[in-house]
Design an enzyme around this catalytic site. Structure first.
Site, PDB file in Angstrom:
ATOM      1  N   HIS A 120       0.818  -1.215   0.000  1.00  0.00           N
ATOM      2  CA  HIS A 120       0.000   0.000   0.000  1.00  0.00           C
ATOM      3  C   HIS A 120       0.852   1.266   0.000  1.00  0.00           C
ATOM      4  O   HIS A 120       0.376   2.330   0.374  1.00  0.00           O
ATOM      5  CB  HIS A 120      -0.953  -0.001   1.212  1.00  0.00           C
ATOM      6  CG  HIS A 120      -2.036  -1.039   1.104  1.00  0.00           C
ATOM      7  ND1 HIS A 120      -2.615  -1.643   2.200  1.00  0.00           N
ATOM      8  CD2 HIS A 120      -2.637  -1.593   0.020  1.00  0.00           C
ATOM      9  CE1 HIS A 120      -3.524  -2.524   1.789  1.00  0.00           C
ATOM     10  NE2 HIS A 120      -3.553  -2.514   0.477  1.00  0.00           N
ATOM     11  N   CYS A 151       7.176  23.219  -8.249  1.00  0.00           N
ATOM     12  CA  CYS A 151       6.486  23.551  -9.507  1.00  0.00           C
ATOM     13  C   CYS A 151       5.076  24.078  -9.249  1.00  0.00           C
ATOM     14  O   CYS A 151       4.378  24.479 -10.174  1.00  0.00           O
ATOM     15  CB  CYS A 151       6.427  22.330 -10.433  1.00  0.00           C
ATOM     16  SG  CYS A 151       5.092  21.170 -10.056  1.00  0.00           S
ATOM     17  N   THR A 189      -2.853  -9.526  10.524  1.00  0.00           N
ATOM     18  CA  THR A 189      -3.783  -9.031   9.502  1.00  0.00           C
ATOM     19  C   THR A 189      -5.022  -9.906   9.491  1.00  0.00           C
ATOM     20  O   THR A 189      -4.929 -11.132   9.600  1.00  0.00           O
ATOM     21  CB  THR A 189      -3.146  -8.969   8.095  1.00  0.00           C
ATOM     22  OG1 THR A 189      -4.165  -8.684   7.140  1.00  0.00           O
ATOM     23  CG2 THR A 189      -2.442 -10.259   7.719  1.00  0.00           C
ATOM     24  N   SER A 190      -6.177  -9.266   9.378  1.00  0.00           N
ATOM     25  CA  SER A 190      -7.427 -10.023   9.378  1.00  0.00           C
ATOM     26  C   SER A 190      -7.741 -10.534   7.977  1.00  0.00           C
ATOM     27  O   SER A 190      -8.718 -11.236   7.773  1.00  0.00           O
ATOM     28  CB  SER A 190      -8.562  -9.147   9.892  1.00  0.00           C
ATOM     29  OG  SER A 190      -8.606  -7.957   9.136  1.00  0.00           O
ATOM     30  N   ASN A 214      -1.965 -14.097  15.200  1.00  0.00           N
ATOM     31  CA  ASN A 214      -2.951 -13.042  15.413  1.00  0.00           C
ATOM     32  C   ASN A 214      -3.488 -13.141  16.831  1.00  0.00           C
ATOM     33  O   ASN A 214      -3.430 -14.203  17.446  1.00  0.00           O
ATOM     34  CB  ASN A 214      -4.101 -13.189  14.397  1.00  0.00           C
ATOM     35  CG  ASN A 214      -4.748 -11.856  14.067  1.00  0.00           C
ATOM     36  OD1 ASN A 214      -5.223 -11.151  14.963  1.00  0.00           O
ATOM     37  ND2 ASN A 214      -4.753 -11.488  12.803  1.00  0.00           N
ATOM     38  N   GLU A 216      -6.575 -12.787  17.534  1.00  0.00           N
ATOM     39  CA  GLU A 216      -7.888 -13.435  17.487  1.00  0.00           C
ATOM     40  C   GLU A 216      -8.051 -14.234  16.199  1.00  0.00           C
ATOM     41  O   GLU A 216      -7.233 -14.122  15.288  1.00  0.00           O
ATOM     42  CB  GLU A 216      -8.999 -12.392  17.605  1.00  0.00           C
ATOM     43  CG  GLU A 216      -8.812 -11.222  16.698  1.00  0.00           C
ATOM     44  CD  GLU A 216      -9.352  -9.936  17.327  1.00  0.00           C
ATOM     45  OE1 GLU A 216      -9.955  -9.161  16.582  1.00  0.00           O
ATOM     46  OE2 GLU A 216      -9.169  -9.731  18.545  1.00  0.00           O
ATOM     47  N   ALA A 232       1.962 -10.111  18.020  1.00  0.00           N
ATOM     48  CA  ALA A 232       2.927 -10.427  16.967  1.00  0.00           C
ATOM     49  C   ALA A 232       4.357 -10.438  17.510  1.00  0.00           C
ATOM     50  O   ALA A 232       5.140 -11.350  17.223  1.00  0.00           O
ATOM     51  CB  ALA A 232       2.797  -9.412  15.833  1.00  0.00           C
TER      52      ALA A 232
END
Ligand SMILES: [Zn+2]
Length: 247
Positions: A120, A151, A189-190, A214, A216, A232
Protein backbone atom coordinates in the site's frame (compact mmCIF):
# COMPACT_ATOMS: atom_id res chain seq x y z
CA UNK A 1 -0.52 -20.82 22.24
CA UNK A 2 1.37 -23.98 23.08
CA UNK A 3 5.13 -24.19 23.25
CA UNK A 4 5.14 -27.26 21.04
CA UNK A 5 3.21 -25.39 18.31
CA UNK A 6 5.91 -22.72 18.34
CA UNK A 7 8.62 -25.40 18.20
CA UNK A 8 6.84 -27.14 15.34
CA UNK A 9 6.51 -23.91 13.34
CA UNK A 10 10.17 -23.07 14.00
CA UNK A 11 11.24 -26.42 12.53
CA UNK A 12 9.03 -25.95 9.48
CA UNK A 13 10.40 -22.45 8.90
CA UNK A 14 14.01 -23.56 9.27
CA UNK A 15 13.39 -26.42 6.85
CA UNK A 16 11.48 -24.31 4.31
CA UNK A 17 12.94 -23.52 0.92
CA UNK A 18 11.13 -20.19 0.80
CA UNK A 19 9.44 -18.71 3.88
CA UNK A 20 7.82 -15.29 3.52
CA UNK A 21 5.70 -13.07 5.75
CA UNK A 22 2.54 -11.12 5.00
CA UNK A 23 1.98 -8.43 7.63
CA UNK A 24 -0.79 -6.03 8.55
CA UNK A 25 -1.82 -3.45 11.12
CA UNK A 26 -1.44 -5.84 14.09
CA UNK A 27 2.34 -5.74 13.62
CA UNK A 28 2.44 -1.98 14.15
CA UNK A 29 -0.14 -1.40 16.89
CA UNK A 30 2.60 -2.23 19.44
CA UNK A 31 4.53 0.70 17.93
CA UNK A 32 1.61 3.00 18.69
CA UNK A 33 0.16 3.15 15.19
CA UNK A 34 -3.60 2.64 15.45
CA UNK A 35 -5.37 0.16 13.18
CA UNK A 36 -7.77 2.10 10.95
CA UNK A 37 -10.39 -0.58 11.51
CA UNK A 38 -10.44 0.35 15.19
CA UNK A 39 -11.84 3.63 16.47
CA UNK A 40 -8.64 4.44 18.36
CA UNK A 41 -6.51 7.57 18.27
CA UNK A 42 -6.51 9.17 14.85
CA UNK A 43 -9.48 7.14 13.70
CA UNK A 44 -11.75 8.38 16.46
CA UNK A 45 -11.48 11.81 14.81
CA UNK A 46 -11.30 11.02 11.11
CA UNK A 47 -13.59 8.77 9.11
CA UNK A 48 -11.26 6.61 7.00
CA UNK A 49 -13.83 6.24 4.23
CA UNK A 50 -14.05 9.99 3.88
CA UNK A 51 -10.48 11.09 4.60
CA UNK A 52 -8.87 8.06 3.00
CA UNK A 53 -10.58 8.34 -0.38
CA UNK A 54 -8.69 9.55 -3.44
CA UNK A 55 -11.72 11.51 -4.72
CA UNK A 56 -11.78 13.56 -1.52
CA UNK A 57 -8.04 14.09 -1.70
CA UNK A 58 -8.34 15.43 -5.24
CA UNK A 59 -11.34 17.66 -4.51
CA UNK A 60 -10.10 18.97 -1.15
CA UNK A 61 -6.42 18.12 -0.58
CA UNK A 62 -6.03 20.66 2.24
CA UNK A 63 -8.71 18.96 4.30
CA UNK A 64 -7.39 15.44 3.74
CA UNK A 65 -3.84 16.64 4.47
CA UNK A 66 -4.94 17.63 8.01
CA UNK A 67 -5.43 13.91 8.67
CA UNK A 68 -2.31 12.94 6.67
CA UNK A 69 -0.15 15.41 8.62
CA UNK A 70 -1.20 13.82 11.92
CA UNK A 71 -0.65 10.39 10.47
CA UNK A 72 2.80 11.25 9.17
CA UNK A 73 3.90 12.63 12.52
CA UNK A 74 2.63 9.43 14.22
CA UNK A 75 4.58 7.33 11.71
CA UNK A 76 7.78 9.40 11.84
CA UNK A 77 7.83 9.25 15.65
CA UNK A 78 7.05 5.52 15.86
CA UNK A 79 9.80 2.97 16.50
CA UNK A 80 9.96 -0.61 15.20
CA UNK A 81 8.88 -3.15 17.83
CA UNK A 82 9.87 -6.74 18.62
CA UNK A 83 7.82 -8.08 15.69
CA UNK A 84 9.67 -5.91 13.14
CA UNK A 85 13.03 -6.73 14.73
CA UNK A 86 12.33 -10.49 14.78
CA UNK A 87 11.36 -10.52 11.09
CA UNK A 88 14.46 -8.50 10.18
CA UNK A 89 16.65 -10.93 12.14
CA UNK A 90 14.96 -13.94 10.49
CA UNK A 91 15.70 -12.41 7.08
CA UNK A 92 19.28 -11.72 8.12
CA UNK A 93 19.66 -15.42 9.03
CA UNK A 94 18.25 -16.48 5.67
CA UNK A 95 15.05 -17.98 7.12
CA UNK A 96 12.61 -15.33 5.83
CA UNK A 97 13.10 -14.34 2.20
CA UNK A 98 10.62 -11.48 1.85
CA UNK A 99 8.08 -9.41 3.75
CA UNK A 100 4.91 -8.26 2.03
CA UNK A 101 3.31 -5.57 4.15
CA UNK A 102 0.02 -3.72 3.98
CA UNK A 103 1.42 -1.14 6.40
CA UNK A 104 2.55 2.26 5.21
CA UNK A 105 4.79 3.08 8.19
CA UNK A 106 8.12 1.80 6.78
CA UNK A 107 8.88 0.14 10.15
CA UNK A 108 10.01 -3.14 8.56
CA UNK A 109 12.69 -1.28 6.62
CA UNK A 110 13.67 0.77 9.64
CA UNK A 111 14.08 -2.47 11.63
CA UNK A 112 16.50 -3.73 8.98
CA UNK A 113 14.36 -5.89 6.67
CA UNK A 114 15.69 -5.47 3.13
CA UNK A 115 13.31 -7.32 0.86
CA UNK A 116 10.07 -5.51 1.71
CA UNK A 117 7.14 -5.20 -0.66
CA UNK A 118 5.05 -2.23 0.45
CA UNK A 119 1.72 -3.25 -0.96
CA UNK A 120 0.00 0.00 0.00
CA UNK A 121 2.98 2.30 -0.48
CA UNK A 122 4.77 4.30 2.19
CA UNK A 123 4.25 7.51 4.18
CA UNK A 124 8.02 8.08 3.95
CA UNK A 125 7.72 9.72 0.55
CA UNK A 126 5.43 12.25 -1.09
CA UNK A 127 5.10 12.81 -4.80
CA UNK A 128 4.02 15.81 -6.85
CA UNK A 129 0.77 15.15 -8.69
CA UNK A 130 1.85 17.51 -11.49
CA UNK A 131 5.52 16.75 -12.25
CA UNK A 132 6.08 13.48 -10.35
CA UNK A 133 9.01 14.78 -8.28
CA UNK A 134 9.54 12.86 -5.02
CA UNK A 135 10.42 14.27 -1.60
CA UNK A 136 11.13 12.64 1.77
CA UNK A 137 8.05 13.40 3.89
CA UNK A 138 10.23 14.45 6.83
CA UNK A 139 11.82 17.15 4.66
CA UNK A 140 8.66 18.94 3.61
CA UNK A 141 6.96 21.67 5.59
CA UNK A 142 3.44 20.91 6.77
CA UNK A 143 2.81 24.45 8.00
CA UNK A 144 0.59 25.29 5.06
CA UNK A 145 -1.67 22.52 3.83
CA UNK A 146 -1.69 21.04 1.30
CA UNK A 147 2.10 21.04 0.85
CA UNK A 148 3.23 21.99 -2.63
CA UNK A 149 6.06 21.07 -4.97
CA UNK A 150 8.47 23.74 -6.23
CA UNK A 151 6.49 23.55 -9.51
CA UNK A 152 3.30 24.53 -7.66
CA UNK A 153 1.71 21.07 -7.90
CA UNK A 154 0.04 19.40 -4.91
CA UNK A 155 2.10 16.79 -3.03
CA UNK A 156 0.49 13.46 -2.21
CA UNK A 157 1.92 10.76 0.07
CA UNK A 158 3.11 7.71 -1.85
CA UNK A 159 0.35 5.59 -0.32
CA UNK A 160 -2.57 3.83 -1.92
CA UNK A 161 -5.74 5.69 -0.96
CA UNK A 162 -9.18 4.11 -1.11
CA UNK A 163 -10.26 4.03 -4.75
CA UNK A 164 -6.70 3.80 -6.07
CA UNK A 165 -5.14 0.67 -7.58
CA UNK A 166 -2.23 -1.20 -5.96
CA UNK A 167 1.00 -0.26 -7.80
CA UNK A 168 1.63 -2.82 -10.56
CA UNK A 169 5.18 -3.69 -9.50
CA UNK A 170 4.17 -4.35 -5.86
CA UNK A 171 1.18 -6.39 -6.98
CA UNK A 172 3.26 -8.51 -9.37
CA UNK A 173 6.01 -9.09 -6.79
CA UNK A 174 3.51 -10.05 -4.07
CA UNK A 175 1.74 -12.57 -6.29
CA UNK A 176 5.08 -14.00 -7.42
CA UNK A 177 6.26 -14.55 -3.82
CA UNK A 178 2.88 -15.98 -2.79
CA UNK A 179 3.08 -18.54 -5.61
CA UNK A 180 6.72 -19.43 -4.88
CA UNK A 181 6.78 -19.74 -1.08
CA UNK A 182 6.38 -23.00 0.83
CA UNK A 183 5.70 -21.35 4.21
CA UNK A 184 3.75 -18.10 4.60
CA UNK A 185 3.52 -16.33 7.95
CA UNK A 186 0.37 -14.20 8.07
CA UNK A 187 0.96 -11.76 10.90
CA UNK A 188 -1.42 -9.23 12.43
CA UNK A 189 -3.78 -9.03 9.50
CA UNK A 190 -7.43 -10.02 9.38
CA UNK A 191 -7.04 -10.68 5.64
CA UNK A 192 -10.19 -8.84 4.71
CA UNK A 193 -8.80 -6.27 2.29
CA UNK A 194 -8.57 -7.36 -1.31
CA UNK A 195 -6.36 -8.06 -3.13
CA UNK A 196 -3.94 -8.71 -0.21
CA UNK A 197 -6.48 -11.12 1.29
CA UNK A 198 -6.04 -13.34 -1.75
CA UNK A 199 -2.30 -13.91 -1.14
CA UNK A 200 -2.53 -16.65 1.54
CA UNK A 201 -5.02 -18.54 -0.62
CA UNK A 202 -2.68 -18.36 -3.62
CA UNK A 203 0.13 -19.69 -1.40
CA UNK A 204 -2.11 -22.46 -0.08
CA UNK A 205 -3.17 -23.54 -3.55
CA UNK A 206 0.52 -23.82 -4.43
CA UNK A 207 1.04 -26.14 -1.46
CA UNK A 208 2.46 -23.69 1.11
CA UNK A 209 1.91 -24.08 4.84
CA UNK A 210 0.04 -21.11 6.28
CA UNK A 211 1.05 -19.95 9.77
CA UNK A 212 -1.34 -17.38 11.14
CA UNK A 213 -0.16 -15.16 14.01
CA UNK A 214 -2.95 -13.04 15.41
CA UNK A 215 -4.57 -12.07 18.68
CA UNK A 216 -7.89 -13.44 17.49
CA UNK A 217 -9.40 -15.77 14.93
CA UNK A 218 -9.91 -14.37 11.44
CA UNK A 219 -11.59 -15.47 8.23
CA UNK A 220 -8.25 -17.08 7.33
CA UNK A 221 -8.08 -19.25 10.48
CA UNK A 222 -10.03 -22.21 9.04
CA UNK A 223 -7.49 -22.40 6.20
CA UNK A 224 -4.34 -21.96 8.30
CA UNK A 225 -2.04 -24.92 8.96
CA UNK A 226 -1.17 -23.40 12.35
CA UNK A 227 -2.81 -20.53 14.21
CA UNK A 228 -0.60 -19.02 16.91
CA UNK A 229 -2.63 -16.68 19.07
CA UNK A 230 -0.93 -13.75 20.71
CA UNK A 231 0.81 -10.44 20.11
CA UNK A 232 2.93 -10.43 16.97
CA UNK A 233 6.06 -9.33 18.81
CA UNK A 234 5.84 -11.98 21.50
CA UNK A 235 5.06 -14.87 19.13
CA UNK A 236 7.74 -13.92 16.57
CA UNK A 237 10.24 -13.45 19.40
CA UNK A 238 9.54 -16.97 20.66
CA UNK A 239 9.84 -18.41 17.15
CA UNK A 240 13.20 -16.67 16.75
CA UNK A 241 14.37 -18.15 20.09
CA UNK A 242 13.30 -21.64 18.99
CA UNK A 243 15.10 -21.31 15.66
CA UNK A 244 18.22 -20.15 17.50
CA UNK A 245 18.08 -23.31 19.63
CA UNK A 246 17.74 -25.69 16.67
CA UNK A 247 20.80 -27.85 16.06
ZN1 LIG B 1 6.03 19.27 -9.12
Amino acid sequence: MEGRDIAHVAVEMARARCCIALTGAGVSTESGIPDFRSADGLWSRYDINEYGHIDNFLSNPGKVWRMLAEMSSTVINAQPNQAHHALAELEHRGVVKAVITQNIDALHKRAGSRNVIEFHGTMERVRCLRCGREYATENISLKNLPPQCSCGGILKPDVVLIGEPIPQDALAAAFRWASACDVMLVVGTSCEMMPAAELPHIARRHGALIVEINRENTTLSPYATHTLKGNAGEVLGRILDEITRLP
